[in-house]
Motif scaffolding. Sequence first.
Motif, PDB file in Angstrom:
ATOM      1  N   PHE A  42      -2.463  13.643   4.673  1.00 55.53           N
ATOM      2  CA  PHE A  42      -3.807  13.107   4.931  1.00 55.53           C
ATOM      3  C   PHE A  42      -4.166  12.066   3.867  1.00 55.53           C
ATOM      4  O   PHE A  42      -4.651  10.982   4.182  1.00 55.53           O
ATOM      5  CB  PHE A  42      -4.833  14.251   4.943  1.00 55.53           C
ATOM      6  CG  PHE A  42      -6.250  13.794   5.191  1.00 55.53           C
ATOM      7  CD1 PHE A  42      -6.759  13.717   6.477  1.00 55.53           C
ATOM      8  CD2 PHE A  42      -7.081  13.433   4.134  1.00 55.53           C
ATOM      9  CE1 PHE A  42      -8.072  13.294   6.717  1.00 55.53           C
ATOM     10  CE2 PHE A  42      -8.391  13.004   4.355  1.00 55.53           C
ATOM     11  CZ  PHE A  42      -8.880  12.932   5.649  1.00 55.53           C
ATOM     12  N   LEU A  43      -3.908  12.401   2.591  1.00 54.12           N
ATOM     13  CA  LEU A  43      -4.214  11.488   1.491  1.00 54.12           C
ATOM     14  C   LEU A  43      -3.463  10.161   1.672  1.00 54.12           C
ATOM     15  O   LEU A  43      -4.048   9.085   1.513  1.00 54.12           O
ATOM     16  CB  LEU A  43      -3.849  12.132   0.146  1.00 54.12           C
ATOM     17  CG  LEU A  43      -3.933  11.239  -1.102  1.00 54.12           C
ATOM     18  CD1 LEU A  43      -5.317  10.636  -1.273  1.00 54.12           C
ATOM     19  CD2 LEU A  43      -3.543  12.039  -2.339  1.00 54.12           C
ATOM     20  N   CYS A  44      -2.197  10.228   2.029  1.00 54.54           N
ATOM     21  CA  CYS A  44      -1.395   9.006   2.197  1.00 54.54           C
ATOM     22  C   CYS A  44      -1.839   8.199   3.418  1.00 54.54           C
ATOM     23  O   CYS A  44      -1.923   6.973   3.358  1.00 54.54           O
ATOM     24  CB  CYS A  44       0.088   9.359   2.307  1.00 54.54           C
ATOM     25  SG  CYS A  44       0.762   9.975   0.751  1.00 54.54           S
ATOM     26  N   GLU A  45      -2.133   8.906   4.511  1.00 54.34           N
ATOM     27  CA  GLU A  45      -2.553   8.227   5.744  1.00 54.34           C
ATOM     28  C   GLU A  45      -3.930   7.585   5.609  1.00 54.34           C
ATOM     29  O   GLU A  45      -4.184   6.514   6.142  1.00 54.34           O
ATOM     30  CB  GLU A  45      -2.599   9.232   6.906  1.00 54.34           C
ATOM     31  CG  GLU A  45      -1.247   9.653   7.423  1.00 54.34           C
ATOM     32  CD  GLU A  45      -0.628   8.609   8.329  1.00 54.34           C
ATOM     33  OE1 GLU A  45      -1.281   8.204   9.303  1.00 54.34           O
ATOM     34  OE2 GLU A  45       0.498   8.186   8.030  1.00 54.34           O
ATOM     35  N   GLU A  46      -4.830   8.271   4.917  1.00 61.23           N
ATOM     36  CA  GLU A  46      -6.222   7.823   4.791  1.00 61.23           C
ATOM     37  C   GLU A  46      -6.498   7.220   3.417  1.00 61.23           C
ATOM     38  O   GLU A  46      -7.645   7.188   2.965  1.00 61.23           O
ATOM     39  CB  GLU A  46      -7.173   9.009   5.042  1.00 61.23           C
ATOM     40  CG  GLU A  46      -6.981   9.718   6.362  1.00 61.23           C
ATOM     41  CD  GLU A  46      -7.223   8.818   7.566  1.00 61.23           C
ATOM     42  OE1 GLU A  46      -8.023   7.869   7.456  1.00 61.23           O
ATOM     43  OE2 GLU A  46      -6.592   9.067   8.607  1.00 61.23           O
ATOM     44  N   PHE A  47      -5.451   6.731   2.763  1.00 64.53           N
ATOM     45  CA  PHE A  47      -5.571   6.273   1.374  1.00 64.53           C
ATOM     46  C   PHE A  47      -6.688   5.250   1.196  1.00 64.53           C
ATOM     47  O   PHE A  47      -7.489   5.347   0.274  1.00 64.53           O
ATOM     48  CB  PHE A  47      -4.233   5.701   0.884  1.00 64.53           C
ATOM     49  CG  PHE A  47      -4.175   5.492  -0.593  1.00 64.53           C
ATOM     50  CD1 PHE A  47      -4.071   6.567  -1.463  1.00 64.53           C
ATOM     51  CD2 PHE A  47      -4.220   4.211  -1.141  1.00 64.53           C
ATOM     52  CE1 PHE A  47      -4.015   6.381  -2.839  1.00 64.53           C
ATOM     53  CE2 PHE A  47      -4.164   4.018  -2.515  1.00 64.53           C
ATOM     54  CZ  PHE A  47      -4.056   5.101  -3.368  1.00 64.53           C
ATOM     55  N   SER A  66       1.653  11.711  -6.795  1.00 67.31           N
ATOM     56  CA  SER A  66       2.420  12.070  -5.589  1.00 67.31           C
ATOM     57  C   SER A  66       2.159  11.076  -4.467  1.00 67.31           C
ATOM     58  O   SER A  66       3.084  10.677  -3.756  1.00 67.31           O
ATOM     59  CB  SER A  66       2.043  13.466  -5.089  1.00 67.31           C
ATOM     60  OG  SER A  66       2.455  14.430  -6.014  1.00 67.31           O
ATOM     61  N   ALA A  67       0.899  10.660  -4.327  1.00 69.40           N
ATOM     62  CA  ALA A  67       0.553   9.717  -3.259  1.00 69.40           C
ATOM     63  C   ALA A  67       1.222   8.364  -3.482  1.00 69.40           C
ATOM     64  O   ALA A  67       1.822   7.812  -2.566  1.00 69.40           O
ATOM     65  CB  ALA A  67      -0.963   9.555  -3.160  1.00 69.40           C
ATOM     66  N   ILE A  68       1.139   7.843  -4.713  1.00 71.05           N
ATOM     67  CA  ILE A  68       1.703   6.503  -4.926  1.00 71.05           C
ATOM     68  C   ILE A  68       3.228   6.515  -4.927  1.00 71.05           C
ATOM     69  O   ILE A  68       3.850   5.476  -4.751  1.00 71.05           O
ATOM     70  CB  ILE A  68       1.136   5.790  -6.184  1.00 71.05           C
ATOM     71  CG1 ILE A  68       1.537   6.483  -7.469  1.00 71.05           C
ATOM     72  CG2 ILE A  68      -0.363   5.632  -6.080  1.00 71.05           C
ATOM     73  CD1 ILE A  68       1.135   5.712  -8.732  1.00 71.05           C
ATOM     74  N   GLN A  69       3.832   7.690  -5.071  1.00 74.23           N
ATOM     75  CA  GLN A  69       5.295   7.797  -4.988  1.00 74.23           C
ATOM     76  C   GLN A  69       5.764   7.942  -3.539  1.00 74.23           C
ATOM     77  O   GLN A  69       6.938   7.804  -3.262  1.00 74.23           O
ATOM     78  CB  GLN A  69       5.786   9.003  -5.800  1.00 74.23           C
ATOM     79  CG  GLN A  69       5.722   8.788  -7.284  1.00 74.23           C
ATOM     80  CD  GLN A  69       6.163  10.021  -8.047  1.00 74.23           C
ATOM     81  OE1 GLN A  69       5.499  11.055  -8.036  1.00 74.23           O
ATOM     82  NE2 GLN A  69       7.295   9.927  -8.698  1.00 74.23           N
ATOM     83  N   TYR A  72       5.165   6.926   2.516  1.00 74.71           N
ATOM     84  CA  TYR A  72       4.258   6.890   3.673  1.00 74.71           C
ATOM     85  C   TYR A  72       2.848   6.453   3.304  1.00 74.71           C
ATOM     86  O   TYR A  72       1.949   6.519   4.125  1.00 74.71           O
ATOM     87  CB  TYR A  72       4.231   8.257   4.358  1.00 74.71           C
ATOM     88  CG  TYR A  72       5.605   8.701   4.768  1.00 74.71           C
ATOM     89  CD1 TYR A  72       6.256   8.109   5.840  1.00 74.71           C
ATOM     90  CD2 TYR A  72       6.276   9.679   4.047  1.00 74.71           C
ATOM     91  CE1 TYR A  72       7.536   8.485   6.205  1.00 74.71           C
ATOM     92  CE2 TYR A  72       7.566  10.066   4.407  1.00 74.71           C
ATOM     93  CZ  TYR A  72       8.186   9.460   5.477  1.00 74.71           C
ATOM     94  OH  TYR A  72       9.453   9.835   5.825  1.00 74.71           O
ATOM     95  N   LEU A  73       2.664   6.014   2.061  1.00 80.46           N
ATOM     96  CA  LEU A  73       1.337   5.596   1.615  1.00 80.46           C
ATOM     97  C   LEU A  73       0.902   4.347   2.380  1.00 80.46           C
ATOM     98  O   LEU A  73       1.613   3.352   2.402  1.00 80.46           O
ATOM     99  CB  LEU A  73       1.359   5.309   0.110  1.00 80.46           C
ATOM    100  CG  LEU A  73       0.008   5.040  -0.536  1.00 80.46           C
ATOM    101  CD1 LEU A  73      -0.898   6.268  -0.423  1.00 80.46           C
ATOM    102  CD2 LEU A  73       0.185   4.676  -1.998  1.00 80.46           C
ATOM    103  N   GLN A  74      -0.275   4.427   3.008  1.00 80.85           N
ATOM    104  CA  GLN A  74      -0.791   3.321   3.814  1.00 80.85           C
ATOM    105  C   GLN A  74      -1.658   2.409   2.950  1.00 80.85           C
ATOM    106  O   GLN A  74      -2.885   2.476   2.989  1.00 80.85           O
ATOM    107  CB  GLN A  74      -1.602   3.874   4.999  1.00 80.85           C
ATOM    108  CG  GLN A  74      -0.806   4.749   5.935  1.00 80.85           C
ATOM    109  CD  GLN A  74       0.340   3.989   6.594  1.00 80.85           C
ATOM    110  OE1 GLN A  74       0.149   2.923   7.167  1.00 80.85           O
ATOM    111  NE2 GLN A  74       1.536   4.530   6.501  1.00 80.85           N
TER     112      GLN A  74
END
Length: 147
Positions: A42-47, A66-69, A72-74
Amino acid sequence: FAPPGCEDIVVESLSLDSLVPILKWSSQPYGSKWVHRQAMHFLCEEFSQVVTSDVLYELSKEHLLSAIQSDYLQASEQDILKYVVKWGEQQLIKRMADREPNLLSGTAHSVNKRGVKRRDLDVEELKEILSPLLPFIRTEHILPPNS
């Protein structure tokens, strides 16, 4: 452990408001790895939604890292850099408040009354806060090669 079906309910309730508490709970040893994966997804999709809200400032360094690594980070690398720096500045302001509580309280010359100016922030301390995150931002995608 959560009874069957409860994890589904937790994941269905994922929103900007519930993201940080769900990430914190699911990161604990008693939390759910599956729920944690869904919350990170969710965090990566809704970044872009997360970082343009105050939720950005509630994220832990570990969750932001974790998100910036994630592949799938949008978000563009330029946006990632911009919001990681904003997050770092907020962490530094929190540190300043912890060190000098009256600096940020309601006194006439407090930071809250006039706001913290970027130039008031200690660049070295900001670098220290951001140092674990910056290696994972692909600056070569932002700056021209001969910059």
